[in-house]
Scaffold this active site. Structure first.
Site, short mmCIF file in Angstrom:
data_model
loop_
_atom_site.label_atom_id
_atom_site.label_comp_id
_atom_site.label_asym_id
_atom_site.label_seq_id
_atom_site.Cartn_x
_atom_site.Cartn_y
_atom_site.Cartn_z
N GLY A 191 22.95 12.39 -30.65
CA GLY A 191 22.60 12.91 -29.47
C GLY A 191 23.13 12.28 -28.29
N ALA A 192 23.32 11.14 -28.22
CA ALA A 192 24.28 10.32 -27.23
C ALA A 192 25.35 10.85 -26.93
CB ALA A 192 23.89 8.67 -27.33
N GLY A 240 0.87 -0.95 -0.14
CA GLY A 240 0.10 -0.03 -0.06
C GLY A 240 0.61 1.31 0.05
N GLY A 241 0.42 2.30 0.69
CA GLY A 241 1.28 3.40 0.67
C GLY A 241 2.34 3.18 1.29
C1 HXC Z 1 -3.61 -3.91 11.11
C2 HXC Z 1 -2.62 -6.00 10.25
C3 HXC Z 1 -2.23 -5.21 9.16
C4 HXC Z 1 -2.61 -4.04 8.86
C5 HXC Z 1 -1.58 -7.15 8.85
N1 HXC Z 1 -1.96 -7.17 10.52
N2 HXC Z 1 -1.59 -6.05 8.26
N3 HXC Z 1 -3.25 -5.26 11.39
N4 HXC Z 1 -3.55 -3.33 9.95
N5 HXC Z 1 -2.48 -3.41 7.82
C6 HXC Z 1 -2.10 -7.97 11.28
C7 HXC Z 1 -3.04 -9.26 10.99
O1 HXC Z 1 -4.25 -8.87 11.43
C8 HXC Z 1 -2.39 -10.29 11.94
O2 HXC Z 1 -2.87 -10.17 13.31
C9 HXC Z 1 -0.95 -9.86 11.79
O3 HXC Z 1 -0.85 -8.42 11.48
C10 HXC Z 1 -0.21 -10.85 10.86
O4 HXC Z 1 -0.87 -10.74 9.72
P1 HXC Z 1 -1.14 -12.00 8.88
O5 HXC Z 1 -2.00 -11.78 7.95
O6 HXC Z 1 -1.59 -13.15 9.99
O7 HXC Z 1 0.32 -12.52 8.22
P2 HXC Z 1 0.76 -12.90 6.95
O8 HXC Z 1 0.07 -14.38 6.55
O9 HXC Z 1 2.25 -13.12 7.09
O10 HXC Z 1 0.56 -11.88 5.83
C11 HXC Z 1 1.17 -10.72 6.06
C12 HXC Z 1 0.51 -9.45 5.01
C13 HXC Z 1 -0.88 -9.76 5.37
C14 HXC Z 1 0.61 -10.06 3.41
C15 HXC Z 1 1.04 -8.32 5.09
O11 HXC Z 1 -1.33 -9.53 6.58
C16 HXC Z 1 -1.89 -8.51 4.64
O12 HXC Z 1 -2.02 -8.66 3.41
N6 HXC Z 1 -1.88 -7.33 5.31
C17 HXC Z 1 -2.46 -6.11 4.70
C18 HXC Z 1 -1.52 -5.67 3.62
C19 HXC Z 1 -2.15 -4.49 2.92
O13 HXC Z 1 -3.14 -4.43 2.20
N7 HXC Z 1 -1.81 -3.22 3.30
C20 HXC Z 1 -2.23 -1.97 2.95
C21 HXC Z 1 -2.92 -1.43 3.81
S1 HXC Z 1 -3.54 0.20 3.17
P3 HXC Z 1 -3.12 -11.31 14.24
O14 HXC Z 1 -3.67 -10.41 15.39
O15 HXC Z 1 -3.99 -12.20 13.71
O16 HXC Z 1 -1.81 -11.73 14.59
C22 HXC Z 1 -1.99 1.04 3.15
C23 HXC Z 1 -2.47 2.54 2.73
C24 HXC Z 1 -1.43 3.72 3.46
O17 HXC Z 1 -0.98 0.96 3.66
C25 HXC Z 1 -1.51 4.71 2.58
C26 HXC Z 1 -0.38 5.67 3.14
C27 HXC Z 1 -0.50 6.93 2.29
#
Ligand code: HXC
Length: 516
Positions: free
Chosen positions: A406-407, A172-173
């Site tokens: 040009g290069a 993501g971000g």
């Molecule tokens: C809160 C999160 C989280 C998140 C993971 N966790 N991502 N909690 N916010 N963004 C938590 C899970 O709930 C889980 O909690 C623990 O972290 C581990 O995650 P798992 O999914 O069990 O681990 P894994 O299977 O290794 O997968 C990791 C992962 C997946 C691929 C990163 O968690 C995932 O896809 N997360 C979301 C990624 C994503 O889309 N991020 C973008 C967010 S939006 P528990 O309690 O069960 O252990 C963004 C926009 C920002 O970032 C913009 C800024 C400008």
């Protein structure tokens, strides 16, 4: 608490709690994935015993979705400073064991604090990324936290080196902070993407794995987002240490000179025979670089991307230099969109941090075709022209063979401010290659000749003798010296010493407008 003594019980309890991060089980899971914990990474990164942590007891203040029961000391990121080969750096290290290393306001405030301190002190900022992105439960506070970090990344750009190590997810971000930093080193199991496979499937119906979408190999070979590919975490730290060894701590310092271990007058006879007899045959430009620089030691940047140009760091008589070299082994060393972007970013980095530039030129021009024109090769090529032109560090050039059209202008020519321009005796400096040139200016003579092929080869030969040599350019002072290939190292070292203290002023302006 007894009088005259201090009770450490609370402190010790808090420290122990903090070191457990998201708990023993989650730390074990992290290790099972072949990853170190956030604390272990700090130990591996810094010289033994030098890491000092700050803000270990920060927690989030979120009360949504039961978060009040998920307060963990440190809030998912370890921050502080330490020494890398005796030099100070500030670092943050995401703790994936705490809510997946996701970023909330407390977490972001800690990162911002060490970025501010690094900027005040004038030392590198190193980020170790292993995070699920914005902490969903904290909503806009997470977004605000990211934006505060991005803003600091931009303010620090060109002031202190910023390096990102990607050792897990970066989604993501979250990708935009590393993207603004100067270098990204990815371990093989890490990945980066703006939108993950599930969203991709929903929007484009494409089925793609994490790795195929944004794995380390993809970003090193295809997108150019990453600069280095590390086998594992230890390799990642080794690359980082080597990279940092070439860099000053900030833009007001010179890059660190080391005591040279290679003879500045060393001549490499093999360079005299490295060019193939046919001007259309390739040769190993990386070998040329290694024969010229101290001890053959060259840290290539962007090794797997846009391989028609080679960029990287080396030393000449102990002083770091940035090398930009066309690579005749890939696409004949032609400039295309990606190679221009690659060389532009590297050139500008070197200029920011007072690292002299050395261009090794063997370039037949820009890559033709609709793919390139529609993709904006004009824009991208202009960037490289701009970058060499705006750079005020010492700039040296060696034309090893072709410098066409040009290069020629773009690749650090005298006309855009290079300080010393050398050419090997075989150098061909011309508007275009002999065949192309004769087809244009003698089209009629060739088609009307009794034997067109014979006529063409006569004219080509004549053109080559007249224009495809370095002596016309040398007679005008555009080439300062025509040198024997074997003496390239000596000449470059001597020229670098003769221009090392260069100071070049430019008109005052807010900033230029590079055609991005
Ligand atoms: C809160 C999160 C989280 C998140 C993971 N966790 N991502 N909690 N916010 N963004 C938590 C899970 O709930 C889980 O909690 C623990 O972290 C581990 O995650 P798992 O999914 O069990 O681990 P894994 O299977 O290794 O997968 C990791 C992962 C997946 C691929 C990163 O968690 C995932 O896809 N997360 C979301 C990624 C994503 O889309 N991020 C973008 C967010 S939006 P528990 O309690 O069960 O252990 C963004 C926009 C920002 O970032 C913009 C800024 C400008």
């Amino acid at each position: 608490m007894c009088s005259g003594t201090v009770d450490f019980t609370d402190l010790e309890k808090k420290r122990n709690e903090h070191f457990l991060g998201g708990g023993k089980e989650k730390q074990e899971e992290q290790r099972r994935k072949g990853k170190l914990t956030a604390f272990e990474r700090m130990k591996s990164l810094f010289d033994a015993g030098t890491f000092v942590e700050i803000d270990p007891f920060v927690t989030h203040e979120c009360h949504e979705f039961g978060m009040e029961n998920k307060k963990i000391l440190g809030d998912g990121v370890v921050t502080g400073y330490g020494m890398i080969d005796g030099r100070l750096a500030y670092t943050f290290s995401h703790d994936f064991t705490v809510l997946g290393g996701s970023l909330g306001w407390g977490f972001a405030s800690k990162v911002c604090k060490i970025m501010d301190l690094a900027l005040k002190q004038g030392v590198p900022i190193i980020g170790i990324n292993d995070s699920g992105g914005a902490r969903i439960q904290e909503g806009v506070m997470s977004l605000a936290g990211y934006a505060e970090i991005f803003h600091r990344n931009v303010k620090a750009s060109g002031v202190v080196p910023q390096i990102s190590l990607i050792m897990g997810p970066c989604a993501g971000g979250a990708v935009y902070s590393p993207a603004i930093t100067d270098f990204i080193i990815m371990t093989k199991s890490a990945f980066m993407f703006v939108t993950g496979p599930e969203v991709v499937k929903e929007v484009t119906k494409e089925n793609v794995s994490f790795n195929d979408l944004g794995g380390a190999e993809i970003h090193n070979e295809k997108s150019g987002v990453a600069h280095f590919l590390a086998e594992d975490e230890q390799d990642c730290f080794a690359i980082l240490r080597k990279l940092v060894s070439f860099l000053p701590s900030n833009n007001l310092e010179d890059p660190p000179r080391v005591a040279p271990k290679d003879d500045p007058n060393r001549q490499d006879q093999e360079l005299d025979s490295i060019l193939p007899s046919s001007p259309n045959k390739p040769y190993d430009m990386e070998a040329v670089i290694r024969k010229i620089v101290d001890n053959g030691d060259f840290l290539e940047v962007h090794k797997y991307w846009a391989k028609n140009i080679i960029v990287g760091f080396a030393r000449l008589d102990g002083s770091p230099v940035g090398i930009v070299a066309n690579n005749p082994e890939v696409l004949a060393g032609v400039l295309d969109i990606d190679s221009c972007d690659k060389a532009t970013r590297f050139t500008r980095f070197c200029d920011c941090f007072n690292i002299p530039l050395v261009a090794l030129v063997d370039v037949p021009g820009f890559l033709p075709g609709t793919g390139q024109e529609w993709g904006g090769i004009i824009r991208h090529g202009a960037k490289l022209l701009y970058a060499f032109s705006e750079a005020t560090v010492p700039k040296l050039t060696v034309i090893t063979r072709k410098a066409y059209g040009g290069a020629y202008c773009v690749m650090n020519s005298k006309h855009i401010g290079a300080d010393y321009n050398f050419a090997w005796p075989n150098a061909e400096i011309a508007v275009m290659g002999p065949e192309g040139a004769c087809n244009i200016i003698f089209r009629k003579d060739i088609s009307e000749a009794e034997n067109p092929e014979e006529k063409r080869s006569e004219l080509v030969q004549d053109y080559r003798e007249r224009f495809s040599n370095p002596y016309i350019a040398a007679s005008k002072g555009y080439i300062d010296l025509v040198i024997e290939p074997k003496e390239t190292r000596t000449r470059l070292i001597s020229a670098l010493k003769a221009i090392y203290k260069k100071r070049e002023e430019r008109p005052r302006r807010k900033h230029g407008n590079i055609p991005v």
